[in-house]
Structure formats: C-alpha cells, structure tokens
Design a protein around this motif. Structure first.
Motif, PDB file in Angstrom:
ATOM      1  N   ALA A 112      53.975   7.172  54.364  1.00 55.67           N
ATOM      2  CA  ALA A 112      53.728   5.789  53.941  1.00 55.67           C
ATOM      3  C   ALA A 112      52.232   5.513  53.812  1.00 55.67           C
ATOM      4  O   ALA A 112      51.792   4.837  52.884  1.00 55.67           O
ATOM      5  N   LEU A 113      51.446   6.030  54.753  1.00 57.14           N
ATOM      6  CA  LEU A 113      49.997   5.843  54.673  1.00 57.14           C
ATOM      7  C   LEU A 113      49.442   6.507  53.416  1.00 57.14           C
ATOM      8  O   LEU A 113      48.595   5.942  52.720  1.00 57.14           O
ATOM      9  N   ALA A 114      49.924   7.719  53.106  1.00 62.23           N
ATOM     10  CA  ALA A 114      49.443   8.414  51.913  1.00 62.23           C
ATOM     11  C   ALA A 114      49.810   7.641  50.651  1.00 62.23           C
ATOM     12  O   ALA A 114      49.013   7.537  49.709  1.00 62.23           O
ATOM     13  N   THR A 115      51.016   7.074  50.628  1.00 67.88           N
ATOM     14  CA  THR A 115      51.421   6.244  49.489  1.00 67.88           C
ATOM     15  C   THR A 115      50.511   5.033  49.366  1.00 67.88           C
ATOM     16  O   THR A 115      50.064   4.678  48.267  1.00 67.88           O
ATOM     17  N   GLY A 116      50.239   4.371  50.492  1.00 64.51           N
ATOM     18  CA  GLY A 116      49.344   3.214  50.460  1.00 64.51           C
ATOM     19  C   GLY A 116      47.937   3.573  50.019  1.00 64.51           C
ATOM     20  O   GLY A 116      47.309   2.843  49.248  1.00 64.51           O
ATOM     21  N   LEU A 117      47.439   4.725  50.497  1.00 63.03           N
ATOM     22  CA  LEU A 117      46.099   5.167  50.090  1.00 63.03           C
ATOM     23  C   LEU A 117      46.029   5.399  48.586  1.00 63.03           C
ATOM     24  O   LEU A 117      45.066   5.011  47.927  1.00 63.03           O
ATOM     25  N   MET A 118      47.072   6.044  48.034  1.00 67.95           N
ATOM     26  CA  MET A 118      47.075   6.261  46.590  1.00 67.95           C
ATOM     27  C   MET A 118      47.045   4.932  45.845  1.00 67.95           C
ATOM     28  O   MET A 118      46.333   4.770  44.858  1.00 67.95           O
ATOM     29  N   MET A 119      47.811   3.956  46.339  1.00 61.67           N
ATOM     30  CA  MET A 119      47.923   2.687  45.621  1.00 61.67           C
ATOM     31  C   MET A 119      46.698   1.792  45.791  1.00 61.67           C
ATOM     32  O   MET A 119      46.559   0.808  45.065  1.00 61.67           O
ATOM     33  N   THR A 120      45.799   2.118  46.741  1.00 57.14           N
ATOM     34  CA  THR A 120      44.545   1.346  46.783  1.00 57.14           C
ATOM     35  C   THR A 120      43.765   1.528  45.481  1.00 57.14           C
ATOM     36  O   THR A 120      43.025   0.641  45.068  1.00 57.14           O
ATOM     37  N   SER A 121      43.951   2.689  44.832  1.00 61.61           N
ATOM     38  CA  SER A 121      43.241   2.922  43.570  1.00 61.61           C
ATOM     39  C   SER A 121      43.716   1.968  42.485  1.00 61.61           C
ATOM     40  O   SER A 121      42.944   1.590  41.591  1.00 61.61           O
ATOM     41  N   GLY A 270      45.620  -4.538  52.103  1.00 60.00           N
ATOM     42  CA  GLY A 270      47.043  -4.522  52.414  1.00 60.00           C
ATOM     43  C   GLY A 270      47.648  -3.137  52.373  1.00 60.00           C
ATOM     44  O   GLY A 270      48.504  -2.797  53.207  1.00 60.00           O
ATOM     45  N   MET A 271      47.228  -2.303  51.407  1.00 60.03           N
ATOM     46  CA  MET A 271      47.768  -0.945  51.313  1.00 60.03           C
ATOM     47  C   MET A 271      47.444  -0.138  52.568  1.00 60.03           C
ATOM     48  O   MET A 271      48.286   0.604  53.088  1.00 60.03           O
ATOM     49  N   LEU A 272      46.219  -0.270  53.055  1.00 63.31           N
ATOM     50  CA  LEU A 272      45.810   0.484  54.241  1.00 63.31           C
ATOM     51  C   LEU A 272      46.549  -0.003  55.480  1.00 63.31           C
ATOM     52  O   LEU A 272      47.029   0.793  56.297  1.00 63.31           O
ATOM     53  N   VAL A 273      46.668  -1.330  55.610  1.00 61.65           N
ATOM     54  CA  VAL A 273      47.353  -1.897  56.774  1.00 61.65           C
ATOM     55  C   VAL A 273      48.845  -1.581  56.721  1.00 61.65           C
ATOM     56  O   VAL A 273      49.445  -1.140  57.703  1.00 61.65           O
ATOM     57  N   ALA A 274      49.473  -1.798  55.558  1.00 62.51           N
ATOM     58  CA  ALA A 274      50.912  -1.584  55.439  1.00 62.51           C
ATOM     59  C   ALA A 274      51.281  -0.116  55.618  1.00 62.51           C
ATOM     60  O   ALA A 274      52.297   0.205  56.249  1.00 62.51           O
ATOM     61  N   GLY A 275      50.470   0.795  55.076  1.00 65.45           N
ATOM     62  CA  GLY A 275      50.776   2.209  55.203  1.00 65.45           C
ATOM     63  C   GLY A 275      50.793   2.666  56.648  1.00 65.45           C
ATOM     64  O   GLY A 275      51.731   3.347  57.090  1.00 65.45           O
ATOM     65  N   ARG A 276      49.775   2.300  57.398  1.00 66.18           N
ATOM     66  CA  ARG A 276      49.719   2.701  58.813  1.00 66.18           C
ATOM     67  C   ARG A 276      50.833   2.032  59.609  1.00 66.18           C
ATOM     68  O   ARG A 276      51.451   2.644  60.491  1.00 66.18           O
ATOM     69  N   THR A 277      51.093   0.757  59.309  1.00 64.43           N
ATOM     70  CA  THR A 277      52.134   0.037  60.036  1.00 64.43           C
ATOM     71  C   THR A 277      53.515   0.608  59.730  1.00 64.43           C
ATOM     72  O   THR A 277      54.360   0.751  60.624  1.00 64.43           O
ATOM     73  N   ALA A 278      53.756   0.946  58.459  1.00 64.94           N
ATOM     74  CA  ALA A 278      55.065   1.481  58.068  1.00 64.94           C
ATOM     75  C   ALA A 278      55.318   2.855  58.659  1.00 64.94           C
ATOM     76  O   ALA A 278      56.467   3.188  58.982  1.00 64.94           O
ATOM     77  N   SER A 323      51.453  -4.662  48.619  1.00 60.24           N
ATOM     78  CA  SER A 323      51.947  -3.608  49.505  1.00 60.24           C
ATOM     79  C   SER A 323      53.415  -3.799  49.846  1.00 60.24           C
ATOM     80  O   SER A 323      54.098  -2.835  50.222  1.00 60.24           O
ATOM     81  N   ALA A 324      53.966  -5.019  49.702  1.00 61.58           N
ATOM     82  CA  ALA A 324      55.410  -5.201  49.873  1.00 61.58           C
ATOM     83  C   ALA A 324      56.165  -4.335  48.873  1.00 61.58           C
ATOM     84  O   ALA A 324      57.148  -3.662  49.207  1.00 61.58           O
ATOM     85  N   GLN A 325      55.696  -4.333  47.613  1.00 57.31           N
ATOM     86  CA  GLN A 325      56.330  -3.519  46.581  1.00 57.31           C
ATOM     87  C   GLN A 325      56.126  -2.020  46.845  1.00 57.31           C
ATOM     88  O   GLN A 325      57.049  -1.221  46.690  1.00 57.31           O
ATOM     89  N   VAL A 326      54.935  -1.630  47.254  1.00 58.34           N
ATOM     90  CA  VAL A 326      54.661  -0.209  47.482  1.00 58.34           C
ATOM     91  C   VAL A 326      55.485   0.331  48.644  1.00 58.34           C
ATOM     92  O   VAL A 326      55.925   1.480  48.625  1.00 58.34           O
ATOM     93  N   MET A 327      55.739  -0.488  49.651  1.00 55.83           N
ATOM     94  CA  MET A 327      56.583  -0.036  50.750  1.00 55.83           C
ATOM     95  C   MET A 327      58.044   0.124  50.321  1.00 55.83           C
ATOM     96  O   MET A 327      58.800   0.863  50.949  1.00 55.83           O
ATOM     97  N   VAL A 328      58.457  -0.549  49.250  1.00 50.42           N
ATOM     98  CA  VAL A 328      59.767  -0.254  48.656  1.00 50.42           C
ATOM     99  C   VAL A 328      59.777   1.195  48.170  1.00 50.42           C
ATOM    100  O   VAL A 328      60.740   1.942  48.373  1.00 50.42           O
ATOM    101  N   TYR A 329      58.689   1.625  47.517  1.00 46.85           N
ATOM    102  CA  TYR A 329      58.578   3.015  47.073  1.00 46.85           C
ATOM    103  C   TYR A 329      58.567   3.977  48.258  1.00 46.85           C
ATOM    104  O   TYR A 329      59.157   5.063  48.206  1.00 46.85           O
TER     105      TYR A 329
END
Length: 424
Positions: A112-121, A270-278, A323-329
């Motif tokens: 999840a963190l890696a997904t969030g990191l990618m989506m920060t771009s 949000g991507m960084l926070v959500a990825g680590r939290t997820a 990040s709500a949408q990215v956590m669906v992914y």
C-alpha cells in the motif's frame, strides 16, 4: 500533469471567445477524455498480460503526448475534444499497468505504501499543471500549456525502454524462462511459477476476466467497481471543476486556480499518510474513513469561508479525496492473485472510469445552473457512496477481514514475498 492541464486552463479556454467554448461544451469534452480513459484501462489492463508491461507503458505515454499535441494545434472545440480523447486512451492504459507493476515489485508488507508513493507523482504532475496554467496561460495562451504535454514522450519513453523491468510472470508465460528468473533474482522476488503466469491467447484473456467472478470474489468485484466509480467521479469532477466552483462561490480567478494547486499538494501528503496507515490497518478501512472525511470537507466548502480557512479546508480535503481512491486500488491488488492482478486492476480502473466520465459532465451541468453549493453536495454524496461500497468488500468475501491487510486473503495473495498460499 496531462490530466490536470485541462482543469488548470479551463478559465482561459472559457474566456477565449474565438474558440467557442461554453461551460456545457467544456464538461462534455472533459467526459470525452475520461471515456477514452475507460477504453484505455479496460483494453490495456487485459492486453498487458499478453503483450507485456513495458510495451504497453511505452505506447500509453506516446498516446497521451500525441493527444496533448493535437489539443495545442486544435482549430476548434471538436478537434480539441478528439485530442483529449486520444490523451484519455493513453492515460487510462497507463494507470492500471503502473499499479500492477508496483504491486508485483513492492517489498513485503509495503504494497500500500508503494502504491501511495507511486501516486504522489500524479499530484506532483497536477501541481505542475496548475503552475504552468498560472505562469503561461495569462501571457502566452492555453495552447503553450498543452505543448508541455508532449515532453513525456521525449523524456519518459527513452527511460522506460532502457530501465523498466518486465513482469517475471509475463516473461514466463512467453516461454522466456531464463529472463523471468533473472528479473526475479535482480529484484529479490521469488522465482515465478506457472500459477503466476497469465494464460496465453484469447482463451487466457477470457479466463482472466472470468476469474474476477470466481467464488469469494463474485460480489467483491462489483463492489470494488462501485467504489472506484465513486472515487473517480470525485477525482475527475473536482480536478476539472474546483476552480470554477470556487469562483462561483465568490473567490477571485487567481485564487480559484490556486485551489487546484493546494488540493494536489494535499493529495501528495495524503498518499504518504494513507499508504503507511493502510499497510498497518488495511486498505479497505483507510479508504472508507478517507471517503467519509472527504464528504465532510465537501460540505464545509459549501460555505463561503475566509480565504486562509478555505485554503486549509481544500488542502485537508485533498489529503483524503485522492488517497481514498488509491486505497481502493491497493485493496484490489490484494483481492486478486498475480495472474489476474493486471486484469482486475484494469477492470476496476476501467469500470470506475464511468465515474470519471460522469464527474466532469455533472460538474459542468451544476456550474451551468449557477449553483456551486449543489456541486459540493453532489461530490459529498459520491464520497458517502464510495465509503459504503468499499466497506462491504470484506463482508461479502466471507472472512470478515480487510483484504488490504497483509495476509488477510487466504488462497489469493500472501506474504512473505507475495507467494501463492494454499487455502485452509
């Protein structure tokens, strides 16, 4: 950057009297873009297991850069819309492929963190688009801003061709066993097995799609689609119409465009926070809570707040919304196994694009009606729908656990190292 350029230059397009844009035309063309993304996501998400990740990434980047060039050259609205449709094909294809690559190569317990990191771009590109719109739009016109969308074809494609690794599972499916084992060893992945290799030919493509409705996923799949629909309606509706909604609420043109920069800055955080939290509490749980908080932020924006407070509310809403949408992914990556992951992500992103089609059109209809408050209410309702849909996924899977949590999906994907685990 390409997705957000349209929203960033929207005020300049509407003010260009010779071009013939209206709010309803702008909303329709925004939907053309997302319709192209729908087709691109469905097609590329399925074809990438057959053609390979690397060629599909390259083709996607070339397509959306070509579409941006067509927009810069457009003599009228119809030609411009065709350019946005071509851009959408490339953009829609790139997203599920990128997500599948990250899910496959992510370190254990960091998916999840890696997904969030990618989506920060994505949001860094959104901020760049807004900055370009503010810097170049007033003095040089909106066409120059679209010319910057050609840059990825010149910069990214050579890097992708040289450095991007191919999926070991895809290489194995093509019979390139030594290459598959070499890539797996280079990136510290377990050696690919036949179970992780996508099926060959048209029968393999059909089997991958049919597997999305296998026992244990039969109800989870449409719920993921519904959550993605709601999330992408929010992402593309807000990205396209936030400046105009804020201007309709009484803020100045420059402040209204700056809100787009601020919400994307919130998206990066949000991507960084959500990825680590997820990774700790589960992607489903985080996505549901973030959707609810997005609804609260949208309701707050209905009031005409003092400018500093409005900026703060827009920022924190960006933290939650994207990040709500990215956590669906991220949850989707755990629901489906390696052989079906790209197909599953492609269909979740592709069917969700119907929300991306509806969002810009719906925003245009609301702005044309002159009721900005109704626009914020509409986006809040979409966030509530997303929260309900994603919350039901663990329940319909029968084990009651969050599929975004490591080890919570028996028989699909387990860690350590993403190996296939037997059912118990």
């Amino acid at each position: 950057m390409d997705v957000n350029i349209y929203g960033a230059v929207m005020p300049h397009l509407l003010d260009d009297e010779g071009f013939g844009f209206s709010t309803s035309t702008a909303g329709t063309i925004g939907s053309w873009t997302t319709f192209g993304m729908l087709i691109g996501a469905l097609g590329c998400g399925t074809l990438t297991d057959w053609a390979g990740r690397k060629p599909m990434v390259t083709g996607s980047v070339v397509l959306f850069s070509l579409g941006s060039a067509l927009c810069a050259l457009a003599p009228g609205a119809a030609f411009f819309g065709a350019g946005r449709f071509v851009s959408g094909l490339g953009l829609g294809g790139l997203m599920p492929i990128g997500l599948a690559i990250v899910a496959e190569f992510a370190p254990p317990r960091r998916a999840a963190l890696a997904t969030g990191l990618m989506m920060t771009s994505y949001h860094a590109g959104g901020m760049a688009a807004t900055g370009l719109g503010l810097a170049l739009g007033p003095g040089h016109g909106w066409r120059v801003v679209f010319w910057t969308g050609v840059i990825p074809a010149l910069v990214a494609v050579p890097l992708v061709v040289k450095w991007l690794p191919e999926s070991p599972g895809v290489l194995l499916a093509k019979g390139r066993v030594r290459e598959a084992e070499a890539v797996a060893a280079r990136y510290h992945l377990p050696p690919p097995t036949p179970a992780e290799a996508p099926g060959a030919g048209a029968r393999g493509r059909f089997a991958a799609v049919a597997s999305l409705f296998a026992p244990g996923r039969r109800l989870a799949t449409p719920l993921l689609w519904l959550a993605s629909f709601a999330g992408l309606l929010l992402v593309y509706g807000v990205s396209t119409w936030l400046p105009e909604l804020m201007r309709a609420s009484g803020y100045s043109l420059s402040s209204s465009v700056t809100f787009l920069l601020v919400i994307n800055a919130g998206g990066i955080v949000g991507m960084l926070v959500a990825g680590r939290t997820a990774d700790r509490f589960g992607a489903v749980r985080v996505s549901a809570i973030w959707f609810v908080l997005t609804a609260c932020g949208a309701f707050l924006l209905k009031a005409q707040l003092p400018l500093p407070i409005a900026y703060a509310v827009v920022f924190v809403t960006g933290v939650w919304l994207f990040s709500a949408q990215v956590m669906v992914y991220a949850a989707t990556s755990s629901v489906y196994g390696p052989a079906e992951r790209a197909t599953g992500l492609g269909w979740v992103a592709g069917v969700g694009r119907t929300g991306a089609v509806v969002g810009p059109w719906l925003g245009g209809a609301v702005v044309a009606g002159g009721n900005a408050s109704l626009g914020f209410t509409t986006f809040a309702a979409a966030a509530v729908l997303g929260a309900v849909a994603i919350s039901l996924v663990p329940l319909v899977r029968g084990n009651g656990s969050d599929p975004g949590t490591v080890g919570a999906v028996p028989g699909v994907l387990g860690h350590r190292e993403g190996k296939i685990l037997p059912k118990h």
